[in-house]
Design a protein around this motif. Structure first.
Motif, PDB file in Angstrom:
ATOM      1  N   LEU A   1      17.867   3.914  11.328  1.00 46.85           N
ATOM      2  CA  LEU A   1      18.323   2.670  11.328  1.00 46.85           C
ATOM      3  C   LEU A   1      19.022   2.372  10.460  1.00 46.85           C
ATOM      4  CD1 LEU A   1      15.297   2.041  13.412  1.00 46.85           C
ATOM      5  CD2 LEU A   1      17.142   3.016  14.065  1.00 46.85           C
ATOM      6  N   LYS A   2      18.490   2.138   8.831  1.00 46.97           N
ATOM      7  CA  LYS A   2      19.346   1.516   7.908  1.00 46.97           C
ATOM      8  C   LYS A   2      20.381   2.066   7.909  1.00 46.97           C
ATOM      9  CE  LYS A   2      19.022  -0.096   3.300  1.00 46.97           C
ATOM     10  NZ  LYS A   2      18.200   0.226   2.551  1.00 46.97           N
ATOM     11  N   ALA A   3      20.997   2.761   8.271  1.00 50.30           N
ATOM     12  CA  ALA A   3      22.721   3.627   7.980  1.00 50.30           C
ATOM     13  C   ALA A   3      22.740   3.065   8.692  1.00 50.30           C
ATOM     14  CB  ALA A   3      22.022   5.857   7.585  1.00 50.30           C
ATOM     15  N   ARG A   4      22.961   3.339  10.726  1.00 49.08           N
ATOM     16  CA  ARG A   4      23.365   2.165  11.246  1.00 49.08           C
ATOM     17  C   ARG A   4      23.506   1.219  11.390  1.00 49.08           C
ATOM     18  NH1 ARG A   4      20.854   7.389  12.640  1.00 49.08           N
ATOM     19  NH2 ARG A   4      21.547   8.815  13.926  1.00 49.08           N
ATOM     20  N   ASN A   5      22.574   0.791  10.543  1.00 45.78           N
ATOM     21  CA  ASN A   5      23.540  -1.018  10.715  1.00 45.78           C
ATOM     22  C   ASN A   5      22.308  -1.375  11.800  1.00 45.78           C
ATOM     23  OD1 ASN A   5      23.176  -3.426   9.560  1.00 45.78           O
ATOM     24  ND2 ASN A   5      25.438  -3.688  10.296  1.00 45.78           N
ATOM     25  N   ILE A   6      21.592  -0.658  12.287  1.00 43.69           N
ATOM     26  CA  ILE A   6      20.340  -1.247  13.459  1.00 43.69           C
ATOM     27  C   ILE A   6      19.473  -2.309  12.388  1.00 43.69           C
ATOM     28  CG2 ILE A   6      19.223  -0.871  15.669  1.00 43.69           C
ATOM     29  CD1 ILE A   6      21.046   1.466  15.959  1.00 43.69           C
ATOM     30  N   ARG A   7      19.029  -3.155  13.601  1.00 47.82           N
ATOM     31  CA  ARG A   7      17.985  -4.458  13.414  1.00 47.82           C
ATOM     32  C   ARG A   7      17.385  -4.081  14.311  1.00 47.82           C
ATOM     33  NH1 ARG A   7      20.875 -10.087  12.374  1.00 47.82           N
ATOM     34  NH2 ARG A   7      18.540 -10.896  11.777  1.00 47.82           N
ATOM     35  N   THR A   8      16.015  -4.197  13.963  1.00 51.85           N
ATOM     36  CA  THR A   8      14.691  -4.393  14.444  1.00 51.85           C
ATOM     37  C   THR A   8      13.748  -5.184  14.337  1.00 51.85           C
ATOM     38  OG1 THR A   8      13.422  -3.015  12.793  1.00 51.85           O
ATOM     39  CG2 THR A   8      15.087  -1.697  14.155  1.00 51.85           C
ATOM     40  N   ARG A   9      12.600  -6.055  14.843  1.00 48.16           N
ATOM     41  CA  ARG A   9      11.726  -6.928  14.951  1.00 48.16           C
ATOM     42  C   ARG A   9      10.837  -6.411  15.911  1.00 48.16           C
ATOM     43  NH1 ARG A   9      11.555 -11.465  17.082  1.00 48.16           N
ATOM     44  NH2 ARG A   9      13.176 -11.201  18.447  1.00 48.16           N
ATOM     45  N   THR A  10       9.568  -6.673  15.147  1.00 45.90           N
ATOM     46  CA  THR A  10       8.570  -6.691  15.958  1.00 45.90           C
ATOM     47  C   THR A  10       7.493  -7.513  16.565  1.00 45.90           C
ATOM     48  OG1 THR A  10       6.771  -6.162  14.217  1.00 45.90           O
ATOM     49  CG2 THR A  10       7.703  -4.031  15.349  1.00 45.90           C
ATOM     50  N   THR A  11       7.062  -8.590  17.336  1.00 40.60           N
ATOM     51  CA  THR A  11       6.631  -9.588  17.923  1.00 40.60           C
ATOM     52  C   THR A  11       4.741  -9.120  17.737  1.00 40.60           C
ATOM     53  OG1 THR A  11       6.329  -8.780  20.839  1.00 40.60           O
ATOM     54  CG2 THR A  11       8.314  -9.858  18.951  1.00 40.60           C
ATOM     55  N   ALA A  12       4.198 -10.305  18.201  1.00 40.93           N
ATOM     56  CA  ALA A  12       2.725 -10.422  18.637  1.00 40.93           C
ATOM     57  C   ALA A  12       1.905  -9.777  19.514  1.00 40.93           C
ATOM     58  CB  ALA A  12       1.851 -11.381  17.847  1.00 40.93           C
ATOM     59  N   ARG A  13       2.750  -9.781  21.312  1.00 43.14           N
ATOM     60  CA  ARG A  13       2.656  -9.463  21.814  1.00 43.14           C
ATOM     61  C   ARG A  13       3.831  -8.464  22.247  1.00 43.14           C
ATOM     62  NH1 ARG A  13       0.502 -14.292  25.627  1.00 43.14           N
ATOM     63  NH2 ARG A  13       0.179 -12.030  26.345  1.00 43.14           N
ATOM     64  N   PRO A  14       3.471  -7.155  22.105  1.00 43.96           N
ATOM     65  CA  PRO A  14       4.312  -6.095  22.626  1.00 43.96           C
ATOM     66  C   PRO A  14       4.069  -5.400  23.960  1.00 43.96           C
ATOM     67  CG  PRO A  14       3.469  -4.758  21.123  1.00 43.96           C
ATOM     68  CD  PRO A  14       2.393  -6.510  20.919  1.00 43.96           C
ATOM     69  N   PRO A  15       4.929  -5.335  24.841  1.00 49.86           N
ATOM     70  CA  PRO A  15       4.905  -4.923  26.000  1.00 49.86           C
ATOM     71  C   PRO A  15       4.150  -3.557  26.116  1.00 49.86           C
ATOM     72  CG  PRO A  15       7.315  -4.239  25.192  1.00 49.86           C
ATOM     73  CD  PRO A  15       6.346  -5.100  24.236  1.00 49.86           C
ATOM     74  N   SER A  16       3.808  -3.649  27.285  1.00 48.73           N
ATOM     75  CA  SER A  16       1.913  -2.601  27.729  1.00 48.73           C
ATOM     76  C   SER A  16       2.292  -1.184  28.204  1.00 48.73           C
ATOM     77  CB  SER A  16       0.905  -3.271  28.179  1.00 48.73           C
ATOM     78  OG  SER A  16       0.904  -4.194  29.245  1.00 48.73           O
ATOM     79  N   ASP A  17       4.275  -1.589  29.132  1.00 45.01           N
ATOM     80  CA  ASP A  17       3.673  -0.677  29.806  1.00 45.01           C
ATOM     81  C   ASP A  17       5.040   0.533  30.164  1.00 45.01           C
ATOM     82  OD1 ASP A  17       5.973  -2.564  30.058  1.00 45.01           O
ATOM     83  OD2 ASP A  17       5.661  -3.104  32.614  1.00 45.01           O
TER      84      ASP A  17
END
Length: 450
Positions: free
Chosen positions: A307-323
């Motif tokens: 992901l770093k090599a492709r310059n893709i940004r990621t973020r996680t939240t406190a309530r990720p989708p459950s489905d």
């Protein structure tokens, strides 16, 4: 014709052998036992006149009181009264039928505690053995409990006025009594351990109760070995309980010590092999678990590098989708960062509150390729959504919008550095071209509104 008999001088002169009715001679000071007395009644006579006996005035109707006391009651009443007698009990009834004390039963209970501590404990031990032979493990355990409690009861103090000779005999008896007590205590502890073990291996009971029974078995085996360190059964049962609890080191120690006492004991040898096999199995499971964790960590590290090599940004939240099920960002070759990347993509239709989900959108694929087989959609009654008539927009990391070219590879859209993956998911808004401008203005207005 009359008969002449030679009778003793003290014979009852009132007895007339020539008379048709003879009476029994009874010594003046001899009393007839109540149980043999024809006037005794095994059950109480009813006083309310509700007798089941025939009218005595009728011929042949008169009967002894004992039989009358039975005839006055129904069969169920007789059985109920008999059940209060310890000799005939089928169910425990500790009352006299009227809420009072069952004297016969209490007397029988008291007899169980008559005698020396060894005698009382020995009696309970034998009852426990009988229940154990019948595989009544709960009842057997209770009898062994009582036997051990009897051995720990306080000793009755001796009377010093009995004299030195009596005291010497008592001391000798006490030595033999103490030896007997120790033997009974050892037997009760090891037999109670068996009860705990058998109850643990039964088909019923919660996991917590089963573990408690195994631990109780181990404690009783320890008590046995404090009395007799050469008790082979204690080593075997303790090792069996430890094996059931997966305390393999303790189980192996118990087997090892037991075999040092009796090297040829086949039961301990077989148990030792089971412990070794269980230990090998658990070690294999542990190795597999460590390998999975190491591989998972290596895959996570490789994905982060990709992901770093492709310059893709990621973020996680406190309530990720459950489905999302098993949908996730992943590489085609999990340990090769240069292999093809797949990303879950959620297609949103905000004007109609509808969605489509692509679980594995390859980085080399375009939005147009997926829209070609997804559109048109069944809920589009006006035919506004076709691959050619829609525009796509993606929210940026700063909260704005960027138009996503339908013919651009996904890697180009994500590699711009403006878009980010939230909880391993890319959300794409799909709108008809004619309605896109109004929706964008509404999006900006909502963003400006605090």
């Amino acid at each position: 014709m009359s008969r002449v008999e030679n009778l003793p001088e003290d014979f009852d002169k009132k007895l007339d052998l020539n008379n048709g009715t003879q009476t029994q001679a009874v010594a003046p000071n001899t009393s007839i036992p109540e149980s043999l007395n024809s006037q005794a009644t095994p059950f109480p006579l009813k006083q309310d006149g509700t007798s089941n006996t025939p009218n005595p005035s009728q011929p042949g109707a008169a009967m002894p009181p004992a039989m009358a006391s039975i005839k006055q009651h129904t069969a169920d009443e007789v059985l109920k009264m008999m059940n209060r007698s310890p000799l005939f009990m089928t169910t425990l009834d500790e009352t006299d039928g009227e809420g009072g004390e069952n004297i016969e039963l209490e007397a029988l209970k008291a007899l169980a505690y008559e005698g020396t501590r060894a005698e009382v404990a020995g009696n309970f031990r034998e009852q426990g053995n009988e229940c154990a032979r019948a595989k009544q493990w709960t009842d057997a355990r209770e009898f062994y409990d009582k036997a051990i409690a009897a051995l720990k009861a306080p000793v009755k103090p001796q009377n010093p006025e009995e004299g030195p000779a009596v005291m010497e005999i008592v001391e000798l008896d006490e030595e033999a009594e103490k030896k007997k007590e120790v033997e009974i205590e050892e037997a009760c502890y090891i037999n109670r351990a068996l009860c705990h073990l058998e109850k643990s291996m039964g088909p019923h009971g919660s996991l917590l109760i089963l573990r408690q029974n195994y631990r109780s078995c181990i404690r009783d085996c320890a008590s046995t070995l404090r009395i007799n360190p050469r008790n082979i059964k204690a080593y075997f049962r303790s090792a069996t309980a430890c094996l059931a609890l997966d305390k393999l080191d303790e189980a192996a120690d118990a087997c090892s010590i037991g075999l040092s006492v009796d090297p040829q004991n086949s039961a301990l040898k077989a148990l030792s092999q089971k412990i070794s096999a269980r230990k090998a199995h658990l070690e294999q499971l542990e190795r597999a678990r460590r390998e999975r964790e190491q591989r998972k960590a290596a895959e996570a590290h490789t994905l982060a590098v990709a992901l770093k090599a492709r310059n893709i940004r990621t973020r996680t939240t406190a309530r990720p989708p459950s489905d999302m099920e098993d949908a996730q960002i992943k590489l085609e070759a999990p340990l090769d960062p240069s292999s093809t990347l797949s990303i879950p993509v959620l297609l949103l239709y905000p004007l109609h509150a509808q969605t489509d989900f692509v679980k594995a959108f390859r980085e080399s694929e375009t939005l147009a390729e997926h829209l070609a087989y997804i559109l048109p959609v069944p809920w589009d009654e006006k035919g506004e959504y076709t691959a050619e008539s829609v525009e796509c927009y993606v929210e940026t990391a700063t909260g704005g919008l960027v138009k996503a070219g339908k013919k651009l590879p996904l890697s180009k859209i994500l590699g711009s550095g403006k878009v980010e993956l939230v909880d391993e998911l890319l959300s794409v808004n799909v709108l008809p071209k004619g309605a896109a401008a109004a929706w964008i203005e509404e999006f900006k207005r909502r963003r400006r509104t605090p």
